[in-house]
Design an enzyme around this catalytic site. Structure first.
Site: not given
Lengths: 463, 463
Positions: B286, B320-321, B348, B418
């Site tokens: 990611d 993006e996060e 993604d 994550h």
């Protein structure tokens, strides 16, 4: 009438959909396959035929199958070959600046080297066919190094394996005929890493005094050796192996459990994997996954309170890796007893996300399978093709028998196959559980709709 | 005529088949995506927006794109928020026999605790809706513990994620309204393990003095806390976090490369992933995977000597996060410049074996996609469904634009998402390369056959 017929079909489809959903829910929410794999891999570990681990696995599997309320559980005796690795192997390349250790392991069934090891020059070849080109002149007294890699452009990695494994299986047998003193085979691995991958090899009819030791070398080791040979053809290789073939077969067992059929108790459907493994890892993918998934098929049927029409058997075969004695014996006894086996499903391609099945079936049965594809779509199961089934259920093949093999995603399989990293941590719980539910669903459908009997004189689509 | 037509179609199909085969061969045999991922993950590492890692990643990506012979490579400025974790978090449960440490991490965007930490009783809830049931009476001064797990029975794990992530995103904002002093959220993870998973959260319009700290707790930690709360409702929890939101946005960039179209240079097709990552692992899945696959799409076109009709852009989006500033800015600039974007593809969802794509498309374009399905069958690509595309290409949506998202196998994704184990070793080279080739194939087909312009007044099938 058409409308009524449509409703009937629709009602059955709904019933099937709900039944599949139930199997998947039970496997993902309250499955036992992962717990079983933890025990088999971490409490028992490696279980090569004839080893203490194999014996423990037999007793463990029997006890676990007895605990899930099957109608019968028993051990089927089978004699198996015994081979031991002994102390870890050693190997190095004699380079211009001293010797460089490289990771190797004996191939299963190989003889040991002399206690002092073997040291010789190396001839690199791309396959068995190359031997005749070099001839005895150039091979006598040398170590033959088979270095044909698995083809990375093949999408299905088992095809890439099939294209290389002759080097491992017959490499020593063939090189010995030209007077070679040893064989090194590039590991059957699509990654570049430092792990040697073992696997079975055979000397065929070669008399004992003609046999030569055979080892696998890691892919990185193979690349290094090849590079050094390009620089210096006279580079020498040292190999020391301590393995042993026992002269006498030893007793072992297939482990079998059965839910007896409510309508056709004398028609059998088998689901299975092999209980033995190679000795380097703990055999979690090969074939711990297939073992626990097969056990889980029967447990899920019990948990769902599903009472099959046919007798459903889980068979945990012994000695797939280096003899196929379990699969052969099971089929032999079935024939002797006159047990009609209509369907066999094997899981022996790893515990990865299931993609579908390959089938060994005639046209009518394969068409029936195709009609079930929509039922599997919610589970992303899409692969239904003719092709092989599995080594252990193979001997059950007769006209009209349908055989199938679970086909998980194969991309990572040969990263682990027969190597020390075929371990529990490489198996994902959900992927394993999805496989068990997918297998249960297929057995359920064959049990519900039956295997279509053969029409005389019709040829099978695929042997 | 019919016969001639059939031959034409057949010749084109063969041409397409060969082109796809070439892309897959180039990716699997001489791909660069894995090497790029090694550099991005291991040489650069984590790259949260505004960090040194993010800046390094921008410069690296620009340099690498410049090396593959594109027509244009440039940086597009974008202002991004900056948040830092600071020293590692600490947390423990005050048990009857002393305190037990549990693994936690701050959620991205959270404020820190007071330097002495926060200690309070815990109220376990199953979601945002539970807060009103407890009310201020029972929540004031407490830590709210959101413990609704991801649903294991959902086959597509992103659906399970979607069903839980409101706890993480809005948990603190909502609990603060009832006077809670902190929030702990069960990690969005389908495994039971010891790794906390971070991710974005928001305080919405909450004034600064009402904001409360929010942390993720590992799934094992959540299970332990829940168990202890069942025994003793007055169990206390200690949490210490050292994170910081910077008041001012900081400058960063989207990285863009282009092959200018030979026939329609002013119609753009975008392929992209996001260059930023969370800070705990190295962001290999990611979205390092999506970044290098998107770069590889253009490299493979060059390597295949394929000259696209449309202008094909790789866009590596920043932020993006925790802000989506890059995706928003790219679409804004495109609109300002009057650049017509007809197609956008995002990767993604991890670097696992590709299964297919989901589409945001009208009926005509989705039907065209369906006609291409047989071309993908040899690569086991089977999933072509309407559904979301991706967060970063989302803002490009206009009437007639087709958006798509690569859909890899999702079973292992949330094991890593994550968390500190989202690292290079969790990505398989072949799986990554298959994804890159699959993306290239789809872009090729859209470039060859075009995106069908919208019919006025037709409603899109899916927004």
């Amino acid at each position: 009438m058409l409308f009524a017929g449509f409703n009937l079909v629709s009602a059955q489809t709904t019933k099937d959909s709900l039944q599949l959903r139930n199997f998947y829910d039970l496997s993902l929410l309250n499955g036992n396959s992962y717990q079983w794999l933890d025990e088999l891999s971490n409490d028992i570990g490696p279980r090569l035929s004839g080893s203490t681990g194999a014996e423990k696995a037999v007793q463990w599997a029997k006890k676990e199958l007895e605990s899930i309320g099957l109608d019968k559980v028993w051990l089927q005796p089978v004699m198996v070959p015994k081979w031991e690795r002994g102390a870890p192997e050693k190997a190095h390349i004699e380079g211009p600046d001293g010797s460089i250790d490289v990771p190797v392991c004996a191939l299963g069934g190989s003889i040991a080297t002399a206690p002092s090891g073997v040291t010789a020059e190396v001839v690199e070849v791309q396959g068995l066919d190359d031997l005749a080109k070099y001839g005895e002149d150039q091979l006598k007294g040398k170590i033959v190094f088979y270095n044909r890699p698995m083809q990375a452009d093949l999408i299905q990695t088992f095809s890439a394996y099939g294209g290389c494994v002759d080097q491992r299986y017959a490499g020593a047998m063939e090189a010995a005929k030209y007077g070679a003193v040893g064989v090194i085979v590039r590991s059957m691995n699509l990654r570049m890493d430092d792990l040697p991958h073992t696997g079975s090899m055979s000397y065929g009819d070669l008399p004992n005094d003609k046999r030569i030791p055979a080892a696998a070398i890691s892919t990185n080791g193979a690349a290094l050796l090849s590079k050094m040979l390009k620089k210096d053809k006279s580079t020498q290789f040292y190999l020391k192996m301590n393995c042993k073939n026992y002269e006498e077969d030893v007793p072992s067992f297939n482990v079998i459990g059965e839910i007896t059929g409510s309508e056709k108790p004398n028609e059998f459907m088998v689901v299975g994997g092999h209980l033995d493994s190679w000795d380097l890892g703990d055999g979690s993918h090969d074939d711990g996954a297939g073992v626990v998934q097969s056990m889980e098929v029967l447990r899920l049927m019990k948990a769902a309170n599903y009472k099959p029409k046919h007798s459903i058997r889980v068979v945990l075969f012994m000695n797939e890796e280096n003899g196929l004695r379990g699969g052969t014996e099971y089929a032999k006894v079935a024939k002797q007893e006159g047990e009609k086996h209509v369907f066999g499903l094997e899981s022996d391609a790893g515990g990865f996300t299931p993609r579908g099945f390959s089938f060994d079936a005639d046209k009518a049965n394969f068409e029936q399978v195709q009609s079930w594809i929509p039922l599997f779509k919610p589970y992303l199961i899409h692969f239904f093709e003719l092709g092989g089934s599995g080594a252990d259920v193979g001997p059950l093949k007769e006209e009209g028998t349908v055989l199938a093999g679970l086909r998980p995603d194969s991309q990572r399989y040969f990263d682990h196959h027969h190597a020390s990293n075929d371990t529990f941590d490489a198996v994902n719980k959900r992927e394993l559980e999805l496989g068990a539910a997918t297998m249960t669903s297929l057995v359920y459908l064959f049990d519900t709709y039956g295997v279509i009997p053969p029409i005389t004189n019709e040829k099978p689509l695929k042997d």
